[in-house]
Design a protein around this motif. Structure first.
Motif, short mmCIF file in Angstrom:
data_model
loop_
_atom_site.label_atom_id
_atom_site.label_comp_id
_atom_site.label_asym_id
_atom_site.label_seq_id
_atom_site.Cartn_x
_atom_site.Cartn_y
_atom_site.Cartn_z
N MET A 1 -3.09 0.18 -6.41
CA MET A 1 -1.73 -0.23 -6.69
C MET A 1 -1.48 -0.10 -8.19
SD MET A 1 0.16 -3.92 -5.89
CE MET A 1 -0.32 -3.95 -4.21
N ASN A 2 -0.41 0.59 -8.57
CA ASN A 2 -0.09 0.74 -9.98
C ASN A 2 0.68 -0.47 -10.51
OD1 ASN A 2 2.77 1.14 -9.65
ND2 ASN A 2 2.35 3.21 -8.97
N ILE B 1 6.69 -5.11 -8.63
CA ILE B 1 7.71 -5.17 -7.57
C ILE B 1 7.21 -6.01 -6.40
CG2 ILE B 1 8.96 -3.79 -5.86
CD1 ILE B 1 9.21 -1.62 -8.06
N THR B 2 5.94 -5.87 -6.06
CA THR B 2 5.36 -6.68 -4.99
C THR B 2 5.45 -8.16 -5.34
OG1 THR B 2 3.86 -4.91 -4.31
CG2 THR B 2 3.21 -7.15 -3.71
N ILE C 1 2.63 -7.72 1.71
CA ILE C 1 3.53 -6.69 1.19
C ILE C 1 2.68 -5.50 0.74
CG2 ILE C 1 5.27 -6.15 -0.54
CD1 ILE C 1 5.80 -9.19 -0.74
N ASN C 2 3.13 -4.30 1.13
CA ASN C 2 2.42 -3.09 0.69
C ASN C 2 3.44 -1.98 0.42
OD1 ASN C 2 2.84 -1.43 3.14
ND2 ASN C 2 1.57 -3.01 4.10
N ILE C 3 2.96 -0.84 0.01
CA ILE C 3 3.83 0.28 -0.37
C ILE C 3 4.75 0.70 0.77
CG2 ILE C 3 2.17 2.11 0.20
CD1 ILE C 3 4.52 2.07 -2.87
N ASN C 4 4.38 0.42 2.01
CA ASN C 4 5.20 0.79 3.16
C ASN C 4 6.15 -0.31 3.61
OD1 ASN C 4 4.05 3.45 3.55
ND2 ASN C 4 2.20 2.38 4.17
N SER C 5 6.15 -1.43 2.90
CA SER C 5 7.06 -2.52 3.25
C SER C 5 8.50 -2.13 2.96
CB SER C 5 6.71 -3.78 2.46
OG SER C 5 5.41 -4.22 2.78
N SER C 6 9.39 -2.59 3.84
CA SER C 6 10.81 -2.25 3.69
C SER C 6 11.68 -3.36 4.25
CB SER C 6 11.12 -0.94 4.40
OG SER C 6 11.10 -1.13 5.80
#
Length: 80
Positions: A1-2, A8-9, A23-28
């Protein structure tokens, strides 16, 4: 994770009052409990404050996932 994704997370975690582990990069907006059009406003405001830029109206409407938010923040950083 950058760093941008991590920030943002954290903002989403605090705004939605959920554990950041969920929460992850694919969360929306479609798969995170509590992320709706009302919470979108506070999320956007916090991101703007953190990264010191303003979303366009179109960006606010289209920024409905972590991936899109990260992309928009990176795009704004390049403009500086």
């Amino acid at each position: 994770m950058n760093n941008i994704e991590a920030a943002i997370t954290l903002i989403l975690s605090q705004s939605l009052k959920i554990n950041k582990k969920n929460i992850n990069i694919n969360s929306s907006i479609d798969n995170l409990e509590g992320w709706d059009s009302f919470s979108q406003i506070s999320i956007v405001l916090e991101i703007e404050k953190k990264f010191k830029f303003k979303f366009s109206n179109n960006d606010i409407i289209s920024s409905t996932s972590i991936k899109k938010l990260v992309k928009l923040v990176k795009k704004s950083a390049k403009k500086k």
